[in-house]
Design an enzyme around this catalytic site. Structure first.
Site, PDB file in Angstrom:
ATOM      1  CD  GLU A  98      -2.519   1.859   0.655  1.00 55.93           C
ATOM      2  OE1 GLU A  98      -3.467   1.176   0.260  1.00 55.93           O
ATOM      3  OE2 GLU A  98      -2.297   3.037   0.250  1.00 55.93           O
ATOM      4  CG  ASP A 129       4.406   3.297  -6.927  1.00 62.15           C
ATOM      5  OD1 ASP A 129       3.422   2.563  -7.157  1.00 62.15           O
ATOM      6  OD2 ASP A 129       4.788   4.185  -7.705  1.00 62.15           O
ATOM      7  CG  ASP A 148      -8.628  -3.218  -2.579  1.00 59.56           C
ATOM      8  OD1 ASP A 148      -9.473  -2.561  -3.204  1.00 59.56           O
ATOM      9  OD2 ASP A 148      -8.569  -3.224  -1.335  1.00 59.56           O
TER      10      ASP A 148
END
Ligand code: AAT
Length: 282
Positions: A98, A129, A148
């Protein structure tokens, strides 16, 4: 991304407002959907309907292959997808990449039913990243990769481009699967078509589009692209690893599945006629 339309939720109380290096973060208490997470003005989840998204994006891929062991989540800083993966007892490691630590911290404070996913000891958190993370990932490291990610503006821009899918394909083992957030068939047919054609070129295995209903996302639906690597076709429609047979590990405060089951899994691949025509690379 949605010119000419708007969707409103009544704000009872603003609970958190912050700006990270990547985006503006807002958490508010709504009147009918519970707490809501908003990034750069776009609803990412509400307590009332997050189940439909998180359960589907996790179990569609994980129930499509026998005994998934190594899983990677891209984005997903709220922890909801981790919570769902943690139901799978075959899984040994869950990496999550994340980009935004502030999203994780805000969700730990305001969304304990989602961030509970981070308490699973199989989880390894990487803050950074995803483009960079996947460039450095070992070849064939993962049985399943779940993207996601937010919409392709801001930090998630590169996550719909071909080089990113190529790094995903490299990081999957033969027989491994990808499940990628893939927007609304009512609103973003062109984007979905582009993503599908990239996936066909890159993965050369099975490529399918599935969808679910999420009332607070634009147009009320969101889709997923599922891919398997070349030489390893996967029958995504008929789960070989049905959830009803899995004895999950119990996480503190984890609730029963609210949305997903094997019938919903199969139904998710049935497309309305217009989508069948327009997503003709299927
Ligand atoms: N679980 C449902 C919520 C999301 S959150 C998407 C996450 O992706 C955000 O926390 C964002 O910070 C993260 N993200 C964005 N870009 C990157 C990147 N380059 N690398 C790693 N993480 C990233 C998804 C909701 C979908 C909404 C559809 N309209």
């Amino acid at each position: 991304m949605w010119p000419g339309e708007a969707h409103s939720l009544k704000v009872e109380k603003i609970l958190f407002q912050g700006k990270s290096d990547y985006q503006e973060i807002l958490v508010f208490e709504s009147t009918v959907y519970g707490k809501v997470l908003v990034l750069d003005g776009i609803i990412q989840l509400t307590e009332a309907d997050e189940c439909a998204y998180q359960e589907m994006i996790a179990h569609l891929p994980l129930c499509s292959i026998p005994s998934p062991k190594t899983v990677l989540v891209i984005g997903g800083g709220d922890g909801g997808v981790l919570r769902e993966i943690s139901r799978h007892s075959s899984v040994e490691t869950i990496d999550i990449c994340e980009i935004d630590k502030l999203v994780i911290d805000a969700c730990k404070q305001f969304f304990p039913d989602l961030s509970v996913g981070f308490e699973d000891p199989r989880v390894r958190l990487h803050v950074g990243d995803a483009v960079e993370f996947l460039r450095n990932a070992s070849e064939g490291a993962y049985d399943a990769i779940i993207v996601d990610s937010s919409d392709p503006i801001g930090p998630a821009q590169e996550l719909v481009e071909k080089p990113f899918f190529e790094t995903i394909a490299r990081a999957l083992r033969p027989g491994g699967v990808l499940c990628n957030q893939a927007e609304s068939m009512w609103l973003h047919t062109h984007l979905i078509q582009d993503m599908l054609s990239i996936c066909h070129e890159v993965f050369k295995g099975s490529v399918r589009y599935a969808w679910t209903s999420v009332p607070t996302y634009p147009s009320g639906v969101i889709g997923f692209i599922l891919c398997s690597k070349d030489g390893s076709p996967v029958d995504f429609v008929n789960p070989v690893n049905p959830i009803e047979r899995i004895k999950g590990i119990t996480l503190k405060s984890k609730k029963d599945l609210h949305f997903y089951n094997s019938e919903v899994h199969k139904a998710a691949f049935a497309l309305p006629s217009f989508a069948k025509r327009e997503l003709s690379t299927l």
